[in-house]
Design a protein around this motif. Structure first.
Motif, mmCIF file in Angstrom:
data_model
loop_
_atom_site.group_PDB
_atom_site.id
_atom_site.type_symbol
_atom_site.label_atom_id
_atom_site.label_comp_id
_atom_site.label_asym_id
_atom_site.label_seq_id
_atom_site.Cartn_x
_atom_site.Cartn_y
_atom_site.Cartn_z
ATOM 1 N N ARG A 105 -12.036 9.303 1.610
ATOM 2 C CA ARG A 105 -12.070 8.917 3.027
ATOM 3 C C ARG A 105 -11.223 7.683 3.289
ATOM 4 O O ARG A 105 -11.163 7.193 4.412
ATOM 5 C CB ARG A 105 -13.516 8.616 3.457
ATOM 6 C CG ARG A 105 -14.486 9.770 3.263
ATOM 7 C CD ARG A 105 -14.122 10.979 4.097
ATOM 8 N NE ARG A 105 -14.110 10.677 5.528
ATOM 9 C CZ ARG A 105 -13.744 11.527 6.473
ATOM 10 N NH1 ARG A 105 -13.334 12.748 6.129
ATOM 11 N NH2 ARG A 105 -13.771 11.191 7.735
ATOM 12 N N VAL A 109 -7.044 14.965 7.345
ATOM 13 C CA VAL A 109 -6.503 13.987 6.389
ATOM 14 C C VAL A 109 -5.322 13.244 7.011
ATOM 15 O O VAL A 109 -5.187 12.025 6.851
ATOM 16 C CB VAL A 109 -6.078 14.694 5.083
ATOM 17 C CG1 VAL A 109 -5.412 13.708 4.124
ATOM 18 C CG2 VAL A 109 -7.285 15.348 4.423
ATOM 19 N N GLY A 126 -6.511 13.883 -0.622
ATOM 20 C CA GLY A 126 -7.215 14.462 0.506
ATOM 21 C C GLY A 126 -8.721 14.323 0.431
ATOM 22 O O GLY A 126 -9.400 14.307 1.464
ATOM 23 N N ILE A 185 -1.238 19.406 4.027
ATOM 24 C CA ILE A 185 -2.139 18.275 4.250
ATOM 25 C C ILE A 185 -3.002 18.603 5.468
ATOM 26 O O ILE A 185 -2.481 18.717 6.582
ATOM 27 C CB ILE A 185 -1.350 16.977 4.498
ATOM 28 C CG1 ILE A 185 -0.388 16.708 3.337
ATOM 29 C CG2 ILE A 185 -2.302 15.802 4.675
ATOM 30 C CD1 ILE A 185 0.527 15.514 3.564
ATOM 31 N N ARG A 242 -5.844 10.028 8.758
ATOM 32 C CA ARG A 242 -6.072 8.805 7.968
ATOM 33 C C ARG A 242 -4.791 8.317 7.290
ATOM 34 O O ARG A 242 -4.838 7.419 6.455
ATOM 35 C CB ARG A 242 -7.147 9.056 6.901
ATOM 36 C CG ARG A 242 -8.491 9.495 7.465
ATOM 37 C CD ARG A 242 -9.585 9.438 6.419
ATOM 38 N NE ARG A 242 -9.359 10.332 5.293
ATOM 39 C CZ ARG A 242 -9.751 11.604 5.250
ATOM 40 N NH1 ARG A 242 -10.375 12.129 6.284
ATOM 41 N NH2 ARG A 242 -9.524 12.355 4.171
#
Length: 415
Positions: free
Chosen positions: A231, A259, A228, A255, A262
């Protein structure tokens, strides 16, 4: 369904009594009879238990009674409301076994309000009215085998998957002279797990799937705990059954939403082939929770007829092969777009060049890694003349730093 001979079908007295009861009070009940007698490895208790576990999962929350019969057959009795789900599960099981060359499984569904006599006849031809006392008891699965299966499930349920993970980059060749990373796939190495637990997964494709599904929770825990803070964008495999499970929301709650934005979840293409509607439901749930969705491991020849059940996906990953059909790849680019079609398992330079010529711009595999590294290597400045002249170990040469440990070595703590 082709019946077994009467001599080969002695039934459990408890089942005979249950059938006689259903003959009088079977309204509202259904039954599924599955004959795995022609399936390779049907005599392996662990293999057959995996199949039975999968088949039962389709009944969902509905109550059911399961009877293991002689001749590698299984009878599932459930409320009629579960009939459609059992039929879909049987069809899915049949398709997967056939797809992996295990043989043909025969299935038949019965309405027990009217078809108990037919079921009895299929179970024991010519003996529908035989007294229960003449039946013999089906030998049970050995306690050792069942204990081994439960031990494996307990072990994998709490397994730390970090030492088993490998990473692989998805590259964009939108500018072939300057490839760029799009995301990193996290994958559990089942070969490493196989060597640790001695499961012989390389010989049992179906067991590989079952074990992979068991590891879904561990992978989600790892992502929530360890991925997490970065990036970077990641993708990882999940199974539709995990996504559609009632507890999935609790798993992903750890989560953060930013996050999840992504993260891309990869669902296997064979699951879409088994049930486009089920695949679409899993994809929709993932999208609602903020994940991206990809379709994984699509055979090249299946691109033209691929049915996503209306699901929207970010990537379609087609399997690379030794002699790809450029026309199939070009048609895939035209259908899904160069920004969504990924050539997965791109392991040769020739395959990469063929796909580039067909318009593919997204790649994953050793050849893509090497090609992506080539521009960086060519841009590296030449060493100063005095260092070059000195040669390795000569005067003026600096001692080369040790190579960093490989990914697997770092994961296993050997770096």
């Amino acid at each position: 369904m082709k019946p077994h001979s009467p001599a080969a079908v002695p039934l459990d007295p408890a089942l005979v009594r249950r059938l006689l009861d259903l003959r009088a009070h079977g309204a509202g009940m259904a039954a599924l009879l599955v004959d795995m007698g022609a399936i390779e490895h049907a005599d392996d208790p662990r293999f057959s238990l995996s199949l039975l576990h999968y088949l039962e999962s389709w009944a969902g929350p509905h109550p059911r009674e399961v009877f293991r019969l002689p001749g590698f057959r299984v009878l599932v009795i459930a409320p009629v409301a579960a009939r459609d789900a059992l039929e879909r599960g049987a069809s899915a099981l049949s398709h997967v076994l056939r797809h992996h060359s295990y043989g043909l499984v025969q299935c038949r569904v019965y309405d027990l309000g009217t078809e108990v006599p037919r079921l009895i006849a299929d179970l024991m031809p010519g003996a529908a009215d035989a007294p229960a006392a003449s039946a013999t008891v089906t030998p049970p699965v050995s306690g050792a085998t069942l204990g081994r299966l439960l031990e494996m499930e307990r072990t994998l349920a709490g397994a730390n998957v970090e030492p088993l993970l490998r990473e692989e980059t998805l590259w964009s060749f939108a500018d072939p002279a300057a490839p760029k990373p799009v995301l990193t796939e996290l994958a559990v190495s089942l070969d490493e797990l196989d060597s640790r637990l001695d499961l012989a997964l390389h010989r049992d494709e179906w067991l590989r799937h079952e074990v992979g599904a068991m590891l879904d929770r561990g992978l989600l825990r790892h992502i929530a705990r360890d991925r997490g803070a970065t990036r970077r964008r990641f993708s990882f495999d999940l199974h539709s059954a995990t996504v559609l499970d009632d507890g999935f929301g609790d798993l992903v709650r750890a989560i953060p939403a930013e996050v999840r934005g992504r993260l891309t979840v990869e669902l296997a293409s064979w699951e879409a082939g088994l049930s486009p509607a089920r695949f679409a439901a899993a994809a929709a749930r993932l999208a609602d929770l903020g994940f991206g969705v990809a379709l994984d491991r699509v055979p090249l020849e299946a691109l033209a007829t691929l049915d996503l059940g209306g699901a929207a996906v970010d990537f379609v990953k087609v399997i690379g092969c030794d002699a790809p059909d450029a026309a199939h790849l070009a048609a895939g680019v035209e259908r899904f777009g160069a920004g969504r079609l990924v050539l997965w398992r791109c392991i040769t330079a020739a395959l990469l060049d063929t796909a580039l010529g067909a318009g593919v711009r997204l790649f994953q595999g050793h050849a893509a890694d090497e090609r992506a590294a080539a521009p960086a290597a060519s841009a590296t400045p030449a060493p100063p003349p005095d260092v070059e002249a000195a040669g390795p170990g000569g005067e003026g040469a600096e001692e080369a730093p040790p190579e960093p440990p490989g990914l697997l070595a770092r994961l296993l703590g050997r770096g």
